[in-house]
Design a protein around this motif. Structure first.
Motif, PDB file in Angstrom:
ATOM      1  N   GLU A   1       3.453  -5.906   6.334  1.00  0.00           N
ATOM      2  CA  GLU A   1       2.682  -4.670   6.492  1.00  0.00           C
ATOM      3  C   GLU A   1       3.539  -3.589   7.139  1.00  0.00           C
ATOM      4  OE1 GLU A   1      -0.807  -2.592   5.694  1.00  0.00           O
ATOM      5  OE2 GLU A   1      -0.206  -4.622   5.136  1.00  0.00           O
TER       6      GLU A   1
ATOM      7  N   TYR B   1       5.825  -2.359   4.417  1.00  0.00           N
ATOM      8  CA  TYR B   1       5.049  -1.527   3.485  1.00  0.00           C
ATOM      9  C   TYR B   1       4.798  -0.141   4.071  1.00  0.00           C
ATOM     10  CZ  TYR B   1       0.777   0.233   1.272  1.00  0.00           C
ATOM     11  OH  TYR B   1      -0.166   1.014   0.672  1.00  0.00           O
TER      12      TYR B   1
ATOM     13  N   SER C   1      -3.214   1.339   6.579  1.00  0.00           N
ATOM     14  CA  SER C   1      -2.204   0.347   6.906  1.00  0.00           C
ATOM     15  C   SER C   1      -1.831   0.399   8.390  1.00  0.00           C
ATOM     16  CB  SER C   1      -0.947   0.579   6.056  1.00  0.00           C
ATOM     17  OG  SER C   1       0.064  -0.345   6.383  1.00  0.00           O
TER      18      SER C   1
ATOM     19  N   THR D   1       4.574   0.327  -5.068  1.00  0.00           N
ATOM     20  CA  THR D   1       4.330  -0.509  -3.889  1.00  0.00           C
ATOM     21  C   THR D   1       2.863  -0.558  -3.483  1.00  0.00           C
ATOM     22  OG1 THR D   1       6.561  -0.035  -3.080  1.00  0.00           O
ATOM     23  CG2 THR D   1       4.989  -0.925  -1.504  1.00  0.00           C
TER      24      THR D   1
ATOM     25  N   ARG E   1       0.008  -3.995  -3.183  1.00  0.00           N
ATOM     26  CA  ARG E   1      -0.311  -4.413  -1.810  1.00  0.00           C
ATOM     27  C   ARG E   1      -1.599  -5.217  -1.720  1.00  0.00           C
ATOM     28  NH1 ARG E   1       2.356  -6.461   1.883  1.00  0.00           N
ATOM     29  NH2 ARG E   1       1.269  -6.484   3.884  1.00  0.00           N
TER      30      ARG E   1
END
Length: 469
Positions: A31, A34, A74, A149, A153
């Motif tokens: 995470e 990301y 996120s 991306t 996720r």
């Protein structure tokens, strides 16, 4: 032996705890990675493009807003996991509903990617800028790989949560909540996939729409392209065959002339809920029937069976859907040539026309001379007449043996009054037979009973003829 079993059990539990901890740490580390990729995408690509005005498009602003939203989601997840890594179930349960926001990004992803690729092909300055940014040591990745991306996720969340749940004892306090979180993440993943499929289907229809020269709009919510290709249509006489292009959608079958590489002209639109298909010969010949339209077809590529199966499945699914949802196409019929403007198309000007339920070929002409129309008012009049006559008959029976001429004359006048006031043609015509008896006025009292009996005999025969008609 018991001590050995206890030791083995402890080792197994310790191993599971370690694997669970590693799975949670993988969620946290991936995470963070990301989140950093989103920062790179915004800092080195999206913001410079907007500030330098290298590309002016509304999709770019939408992309920037979507990335900021996903960045906040996120970041909140990382915050929750860093506070307590064992609190993974509560963290995902809190943020799982927001994962559906990824569907907005997913819906625009293909358009953004196509826009950027087209811009690089046509604009050298923009191409040089992208290449320069991709080679920076802080970036180290291509722009398309950064854009995809966020799409990857949510499926990644699903795999990682499964791994955590697999190494969580069913007696663990978070086991049930982890199962709930996994279900929510799977729902979000399906939601995203649905948006992507809808976009892909709309792109296929748009591509097909560009080839069609008719003023028909095929792009419609829920409409899907099932199959398309060339088929040979056998002529009505059966002595020749013509190559035609067929497009099978989930609600209609299009019969076209031409080639999708150049242009297509729709000759006929066949609604699937009125279509039937049957195999004629084992060699691949099959018949499609839609009300008054019949097409005898076969494939040059020997894939007639695939066409038959595709059309049959589409008809079945469409009919099943219509059992619970009635659509505007319920009264559609095959449309040809000039009638194609009756096809319901949004944002396309069409000529208004009256809806016809049946074609001339299917109309049934009835001979009006052989039809009897009965009205309720006439029927009620007949019933009233018959009831009145029956009442008078009963009353006259009382005086059959009575010689009193006054009573006989009064009832005779009532009978004449009742008959004269009726509008029924048949009853009045037959009542004329009784007029000689009525005009006698019973001059001779000795012949009173005889006249009454003759009157009722004639009246009874008239009523029989009337009801027999």
């Amino acid at each position: 032996l018991n001590n050995l079993n206890e030791n083995n059990q402890k080792q197994y539990e310790e191993k599971e705890r370690n694997l669970r901890f590693q799975a949670i740490q993988e969620i946290l580390t991936t995470e963070v990675t990301y989140l950093r990729q989103l920062e790179i995408l915004m800092e080195y690509f999206i913001q410079p493009i907007i500030e330098r005005k290298l590309l002016n498009h509304s999709l770019l602003s939408s992309l920037s807003d979507n990335i900021k939203t996903l960045y906040n989601v996120s970041g909140e997840l990382i915050k929750e996991l860093k506070q307590n890594s064992e609190n993974i179930a509560d963290a995902f349960h809190k943020l799982a509903p927001f994962f559906k926001l990824y569907s907005v990004y997913a819906y625009d992803y293909e358009q953004i990617l196509s826009l950027l690729q087209t811009k690089q092909e046509n604009d050298c300055e923009f191409k040089d800028f992208v290449n320069k940014q991709e080679t920076r040591p802080e970036v180290g990745r291509k722009l398309p790989s950064l854009l995809i991306t966020p799409i990857q996720r949510v499926p990644r969340y699903k795999l990682l949560l499964r791994e955590v749940l697999q190494h969580t004892c069913n007696k663990h306090k978070e086991y049930n909540l982890l199962q709930v979180c996994l279900v929510e993440v799977e729902k979000a993943a399906r939601h995203i996939n649905t948006f992507i499929e809808q976009y892909e289907e709309s792109q296929k229809l748009l591509k097909l729409q560009k080839c069609i020269v008719n003023p028909i709009n095929l792009v419609k919510p829920g409409r899907k392209l099932i199959k398309e290709g060339a088929l040979m249509r056998v002529s009505r006489r059966g002595n020749s065959a013509y190559r035609r292009y067929f497009v099978l959608l989930n609600d209609i079958l299009l019969y076209c002339k031409g080639d999708p590489q150049n242009s297509l002209t729709i000759c006929c639109v066949l609604p699937l809920n009125k279509c039937k298909i049957e195999s004629v010969l084992s060699g691949g010949l099959f018949r499609v029937t839609c009300l008054n339209e019949t097409l005898l077809l076969y494939s040059e590529k020997d894939d007639s069976n695939l066409w038959i199966a595709a059309i049959q499945n589409s008809i079945k699914k469409y009919v099943e859907c219509r059992q619970t949802l009635r659509k505007d196409s319920s009264s559609r019929k095959p449309l040809r040539h000039n009638d194609l403007n009756l096809f319901p198309s949004e944002n396309v000007p069409i000529i208004a026309g009256k809806r016809k339920r049946l074609d001339k070929e299917t109309e049934i002409n009835l001979d009006a001379s052989k039809i009897m129309y009965l009205k309720k008012d006439n029927e009620s009049d007949i019933d009233i007449q018959s009831d009145n006559c029956l009442i008078l008959l009963k009353r006259f029976k009382r005086f059959k043996n009575n010689d009193d001429s006054k009573y006989v004359k009064s009832y005779e006048q009532k009978i004449n009054y009742k008959i004269a006031d009726k509008e029924n043609v048949y009853f009045t015509e037959h009542s004329k037979v009784c007029s000689p008896i009525q005009s006698a006025n019973f001059k001779q009292e000795s012949s009173t009973l005889k006249s009454i009996s003759e009157f009722f005999t004639s009246l009874g025969s008239s009523l029989k003829e009337f009801f027999r008609f």
